[in-house]
Design a protein around this motif. Structure first.
Motif, mmCIF file in Angstrom:
data_model
loop_
_atom_site.group_PDB
_atom_site.id
_atom_site.type_symbol
_atom_site.label_atom_id
_atom_site.label_comp_id
_atom_site.label_asym_id
_atom_site.label_seq_id
_atom_site.Cartn_x
_atom_site.Cartn_y
_atom_site.Cartn_z
ATOM 1 N N ASP A 32 0.807 -1.226 0.000
ATOM 2 C CA ASP A 32 0.000 0.000 0.000
ATOM 3 C C ASP A 32 0.838 1.272 0.000
ATOM 4 O O ASP A 32 2.022 1.265 0.347
ATOM 5 C CB ASP A 32 -0.916 0.011 1.230
ATOM 6 C CG ASP A 32 -2.134 -0.885 1.047
ATOM 7 O OD1 ASP A 32 -2.166 -1.675 0.084
ATOM 8 O OD2 ASP A 32 -3.054 -0.794 1.879
ATOM 9 N N ASP A 33 0.148 2.357 -0.340
ATOM 10 C CA ASP A 33 0.659 3.731 -0.247
ATOM 11 C C ASP A 33 1.768 4.020 -1.251
ATOM 12 O O ASP A 33 2.764 4.682 -0.938
ATOM 13 C CB ASP A 33 1.123 4.060 1.186
ATOM 14 C CG ASP A 33 0.010 3.928 2.217
ATOM 15 O OD1 ASP A 33 -1.102 3.508 1.842
ATOM 16 O OD2 ASP A 33 0.249 4.242 3.394
ATOM 17 N N HIS A 101 -6.011 3.282 -4.221
ATOM 18 C CA HIS A 101 -6.041 3.389 -2.752
ATOM 19 C C HIS A 101 -6.553 4.777 -2.347
ATOM 20 O O HIS A 101 -6.183 5.293 -1.311
ATOM 21 C CB HIS A 101 -4.621 3.135 -2.238
ATOM 22 C CG HIS A 101 -4.507 2.851 -0.771
ATOM 23 N ND1 HIS A 101 -5.402 2.089 -0.055
ATOM 24 C CD2 HIS A 101 -3.558 3.230 0.137
ATOM 25 C CE1 HIS A 101 -5.009 2.019 1.210
ATOM 26 N NE2 HIS A 101 -3.906 2.703 1.351
ATOM 27 N N HIS A 105 -5.534 9.150 0.264
ATOM 28 C CA HIS A 105 -5.596 8.320 1.466
ATOM 29 C C HIS A 105 -6.629 8.821 2.453
ATOM 30 O O HIS A 105 -6.366 8.957 3.654
ATOM 31 C CB HIS A 105 -4.213 8.231 2.124
ATOM 32 C CG HIS A 105 -3.984 6.937 2.860
ATOM 33 N ND1 HIS A 105 -4.409 6.718 4.147
ATOM 34 C CD2 HIS A 105 -3.393 5.776 2.470
ATOM 35 C CE1 HIS A 105 -4.062 5.490 4.514
ATOM 36 N NE2 HIS A 105 -3.454 4.902 3.513
ATOM 37 N N HIS A 234 3.549 -2.075 3.428
ATOM 38 C CA HIS A 234 3.608 -0.745 2.806
ATOM 39 C C HIS A 234 4.891 -0.563 2.000
ATOM 40 O O HIS A 234 5.885 -1.247 2.236
ATOM 41 C CB HIS A 234 3.474 0.336 3.882
ATOM 42 C CG HIS A 234 2.104 0.352 4.500
ATOM 43 N ND1 HIS A 234 1.742 -0.540 5.489
ATOM 44 C CD2 HIS A 234 1.014 1.102 4.234
ATOM 45 C CE1 HIS A 234 0.470 -0.326 5.820
ATOM 46 N NE2 HIS A 234 0.004 0.665 5.082
#
Ligand SMILES: [Zn+2]
Length: 313
Positions: A32-33, A101, A105, A234
């Motif tokens: 993620d991210d 995503h 965020h 991440h």
């Protein structure tokens, strides 16, 4: 049969049984991210180094990972930075998949639904274009903070929206606090404290092994068997530096790395999710709550060591 030989025989049989059980384990790695996540900010050099190391390790270990993008990170002073877009191209060049995503965020639990949906559309523009250029399209959505809605009608409306736009929700089963270790690792890096980074990396791998063992047990307790697991980590400098070790930890436990597509073919993922509480939790625990399993079932999750928590701040 002599007792000694018999014992050896039993040992051999047991070893075979253990190996064959273990060899059937599967895990999809979701990251993620993207392009990268660091508590130190959005420095381009660091982002390039992290991306390069992460992708090299994913390739070396044959991990068909999927990365979930926050397109707000592609912008500098409101303008799209082609050097940051290039980081996403590197993911696709490595044969990996990209998902959405949200743009920046945002939290489903504190954002009006229409704004949240706008965030999905704003969050796919660059990624979709890159995928289109390769004859592909964006398919997966990951909720930031794993916040998946506070009520059934709200979740239903959002999932209808996702469906209309061709998205599948990307659940996870192996949840963890990798970002706390990553923050400690980044801060040690900022001090050029290589020794501390090494100690943090060691603690991280031990922690992740304990977490993996925990979710193997949770899977058996909740689903009745070990499901095809989905791991969330991440796009941090820590994961870039330790992915070889993380991958070998999984291999030693008998895992092979699979795509998210293959993981979600496991019928376990068709289980209803009736959890509308405030927490961002693993789908295993969502299923347990939906089935009305007692709260004691959540016991035993490995803790992040206090010194890591401290070093992360
Ligand atoms: Zn995230």
């Amino acid at each position: 049969m002599e007792p000694m030989k018999f014992r050896l025989c039993v040992a051999a049989l047991l070893a075979t049984a253990l190996t064959s059980t273990a060899a059937s384990r599967e895990v999809a790695v979701t990251i993620d991210d993207l392009p990268t996540a660091s508590v130190l900010g959005n420095d381009l050099d660091a982002a390039q180094q992290t991306t390069e190391a992460l992708l090299a390790a994913l390739t070396r270990n044959n991990v068909p990972a999927i990365g979930f993008v926050n397109e707000s990170k592609l912008r500098v002073g409101g303008q799209i930075d082609p050097r940051r877009v290039a980081l996403l191209s590197q993911w696709l060049d490595a044969g990996l998949e990209l998902g959405n995503h949200t743009f920046s965020h945002v939290d489903f639990h504190s954002t009006p639904l229409d704004v949240y949906e706008r965030q999905v559309l704003d969050g796919e523009k660059v990624t979709s274009q890159l995928l289109q250029g390769r004859g592909k399209r964006i398919r997966y959505f990951r909720h930031p903070f794993l916040h998946a809605g506070r009520s059934a009608p709200e979740r239903q409306r959002f999932e209808e929206f996702l469906k209309q736009h061709g998205y599948i929700v990307a659940p996870i089963t192996i949840d963890n606090y990798d970002y706390v270790f990553a923050a400690a690792y980044d801060r040690a890096g900022a001090r050029h404290d290589v020794t501390a980074q090494g100690t943090i990396a060691d603690a991280y791998i031990s922690y992740m092994e304990a977490v993996t063992a925990y979710y193997e047990r949770q899977s058996v307790a909740i689903v009745g068997r070990e499901v095809r697991q989905t791991l969330l980590i991440h796009a941090s400098a820590l994961n870039a530096a330790t992915l070889d070790r993380l991958a070998s930890m999984f291999r030693i436990r008998g895992y092979r790395f699979i795509s998210l597509d293959r993981a979600l073919e496991d019928p376990a993922y068709r289980h209803a999710d009736g959890y509308y509480g405030p927490a961002g939790i693993t789908w295993l625990h969502r299923w347990a709550m939906t089935d009305g399993k007692p709260g004691t079932i959540f016991a035993g999750e490995p803790d992040v060591p206090a010194w890591i928590e401290q070093a992360s701040r």
